[in-house]
Design a protein around this motif. Sequence first.
Motif, mmCIF file in Angstrom:
data_model
loop_
_atom_site.group_PDB
_atom_site.id
_atom_site.type_symbol
_atom_site.label_atom_id
_atom_site.label_comp_id
_atom_site.label_asym_id
_atom_site.label_seq_id
_atom_site.Cartn_x
_atom_site.Cartn_y
_atom_site.Cartn_z
ATOM 1 N N PRO A 35 7.650 3.954 6.609
ATOM 2 C CA PRO A 35 8.216 5.283 6.887
ATOM 3 C C PRO A 35 7.295 6.402 6.410
ATOM 4 O O PRO A 35 6.752 6.345 5.315
ATOM 5 N N GLY A 36 7.083 7.397 7.249
ATOM 6 C CA GLY A 36 6.261 8.542 6.872
ATOM 7 C C GLY A 36 4.791 8.375 7.211
ATOM 8 O O GLY A 36 4.017 9.316 7.078
ATOM 9 N N TRP A 37 4.383 7.175 7.634
ATOM 10 C CA TRP A 37 2.975 6.964 8.001
ATOM 11 C C TRP A 37 2.760 7.335 9.471
ATOM 12 O O TRP A 37 3.605 7.083 10.317
ATOM 13 N N GLN A 38 1.589 7.879 9.730
ATOM 14 C CA GLN A 38 1.173 8.103 11.111
ATOM 15 C C GLN A 38 -0.258 7.635 11.292
ATOM 16 O O GLN A 38 -1.082 7.815 10.379
ATOM 17 N N ALA A 39 -0.531 7.067 12.446
ATOM 18 C CA ALA A 39 -1.933 6.763 12.771
ATOM 19 C C ALA A 39 -2.671 8.089 12.921
ATOM 20 O O ALA A 39 -2.173 9.007 13.568
ATOM 21 N N VAL A 67 0.855 -1.205 0.000
ATOM 22 C CA VAL A 67 0.000 0.000 0.000
ATOM 23 C C VAL A 67 0.883 1.243 0.000
ATOM 24 O O VAL A 67 0.578 2.239 -0.672
ATOM 25 N N ASN A 68 1.990 1.188 0.723
ATOM 26 C CA ASN A 68 2.912 2.327 0.730
ATOM 27 C C ASN A 68 3.426 2.628 -0.682
ATOM 28 O O ASN A 68 3.594 3.790 -1.050
ATOM 29 N N ASP A 69 3.658 1.578 -1.450
ATOM 30 C CA ASP A 69 4.114 1.776 -2.840
ATOM 31 C C ASP A 69 3.015 2.377 -3.720
ATOM 32 O O ASP A 69 3.292 2.844 -4.832
ATOM 33 N N LEU A 70 1.764 2.291 -3.260
ATOM 34 C CA LEU A 70 0.626 2.769 -4.050
ATOM 35 C C LEU A 70 0.132 4.144 -3.603
ATOM 36 O O LEU A 70 -0.627 4.801 -4.329
ATOM 37 N N LEU A 71 0.539 4.564 -2.395
ATOM 38 C CA LEU A 71 -0.086 5.716 -1.744
ATOM 39 C C LEU A 71 0.659 7.010 -2.053
ATOM 40 O O LEU A 71 1.875 7.105 -1.876
ATOM 41 N N ALA A 72 -0.098 8.024 -2.481
ATOM 42 C CA ALA A 72 0.476 9.340 -2.763
ATOM 43 C C ALA A 72 0.872 10.029 -1.453
ATOM 44 O O ALA A 72 0.328 9.707 -0.392
ATOM 45 N N PRO A 73 1.798 10.990 -1.513
ATOM 46 C CA PRO A 73 2.067 11.821 -0.329
ATOM 47 C C PRO A 73 0.760 12.459 0.155
ATOM 48 O O PRO A 73 -0.065 12.870 -0.660
ATOM 49 N N ARG A 74 0.566 12.495 1.465
ATOM 50 C CA ARG A 74 -0.667 13.012 2.121
ATOM 51 C C ARG A 74 -1.866 12.105 1.881
ATOM 52 O O ARG A 74 -2.982 12.446 2.267
ATOM 53 N N GLY A 75 -1.632 10.958 1.267
ATOM 54 C CA GLY A 75 -2.722 10.000 1.067
ATOM 55 C C GLY A 75 -3.129 9.346 2.387
ATOM 56 O O GLY A 75 -2.382 9.370 3.370
ATOM 57 N N VAL A 76 -4.326 8.765 2.385
ATOM 58 C CA VAL A 76 -4.903 8.193 3.605
ATOM 59 C C VAL A 76 -5.185 6.707 3.393
ATOM 60 O O VAL A 76 -5.606 6.285 2.301
ATOM 61 N N VAL A 77 -4.934 5.917 4.431
ATOM 62 C CA VAL A 77 -5.263 4.485 4.436
ATOM 63 C C VAL A 77 -6.321 4.244 5.501
ATOM 64 O O VAL A 77 -6.158 4.664 6.645
ATOM 65 N N VAL A 78 -7.396 3.593 5.118
ATOM 66 C CA VAL A 78 -8.430 3.163 6.070
ATOM 67 C C VAL A 78 -8.431 1.642 6.033
ATOM 68 O O VAL A 78 -8.500 1.047 4.954
ATOM 69 N N SER A 79 -8.328 1.021 7.195
ATOM 70 C CA SER A 79 -8.159 -0.437 7.213
ATOM 71 C C SER A 79 -8.915 -1.080 8.371
ATOM 72 O O SER A 79 -9.049 -0.486 9.443
ATOM 73 N N ASP A 80 -9.384 -2.288 8.127
ATOM 74 C CA ASP A 80 -10.008 -3.042 9.221
ATOM 75 C C ASP A 80 -8.951 -3.731 10.088
ATOM 76 O O ASP A 80 -9.301 -4.327 11.103
#
Lengths: 172, 172
Positions: free
Chosen positions: B147-151, B122-135
Amino acid sequence: MSRLDSFIRRLQAQRACLDWALEAIRSVPGPVLEIGLGNGRTYDHLRSRLGKARAIFAFDRQLAAHPACAPDGDHLVLGDFRDTLPRFARRLGAVAALVHADTGSGDEAASQAQAQWLAGVVNDLLAPRGVVVSDQDMSSQRDRLPPGWQAAPLPPEVQPGRYFIYRKAATA
Amino acid sequence: MSRLDSFIRRLQAQRACLDWALEAIRSVPGPVLEIGLGNGRTYDHLRSRLGKARAIFAFDRQLAAHPACAPDGDHLVLGDFRDTLPRFARRLGAVAALVHADTGSGDEAASQAQAQWLAGVVNDLLAPRGVVVSDQDMSSQRDRLPPGWQAAPLPPEVQPGRYFIYRKAATA
C-alpha cells in the motif's frame, strides 16, 4: 569513479576491441580462440557476431559457464593452460585468426607473468595477420612483444591501458 | 544481442536507476540499504556517490565482496534475509530513504517469489517518500504492490522490465 562505473567501462572496452578485431580479421581465415571462457559472456558475443562462419575454440581450467553459453565438447578444451595451449599449438599450428585472452585474476603480478608466458604460446597459435585481444599488457614484463607483433591502435572509445590489441605481421 | 551486450545494458540500467534514486531522495532523510551485497560493485557506487552523507547498511547471506568494497562490521548484516531483514525492521523501523534490492538468481520463479516476499519487509523498512530500486518486478506475483507504493517512471535510457523503481507515498 565507482567500481560499477569502472566495470561498465571495462566491458564496453572489451566489446569495442572484440568488434574491432572481428572487422580486422575479415580477410584472415582461421578459427577464433577464446582463452579464459569464464562465464561465457564474450564467447557468446563472438558466437553471436560470427554465426557459423568460424569455428571458436574455448579454453579454461574448468567449466564455469552456463551450458547454453559454452561450446560443444569438440570446441571446449579444459585443463591447465600450460598443458592445453602448447598441445593445441602442436596439433594445429599457427592457424588462429583471432585470439581473445581474458585471463587476469585479482593477483596483478601473477596475471602479468602469465600474460608474458601466454604471448609466446599465443604466437605459436596465431596466423599471419591474426589479431590478439587481451585484458593484459602482453609486453609489460620484458618490454617487448613476440617477433612480428605490433600493438594496434585502440578503438577511440577505449582508454589506453584498459584493454590491449596486437596484430601479427603478414610475414614474421 | 549477445550476453555481453545484454549484461552491459543491465549494468547501465542499474546505474541509471541508482543515480536517479539518489537524486530523488535528496530531501528524504535516512540510511540507504543494499540488499544483496554480492561483489560490492553497487555498494561502492552508492558509497562513492554519497560520500559520508548517509549511512549505508548492506545485507547478504555471506560476504563475497572484496573487503575494500564491503562496509565495516557495524554496517554489514550477514545471514538469511528472512532473519536479518525483519530483525532490522523491528530494531530501526521504517527509516530507509533508499533500498536497493539486487537479489535475482538464475532461478526466475524463486527470484520472483523472493521479490514478492521482499516487497513486504522492504515496506516495513522504507521511510515515507523513500525509493526502492530492484532488479525484480516486485508486483509480478500478486499483481499488486505494498500500500502506498507506486512504480516510478524509469530513466529514459532504461528499457522497461530491465530494472524497477518504486516510490512510497508521503502518507501510507
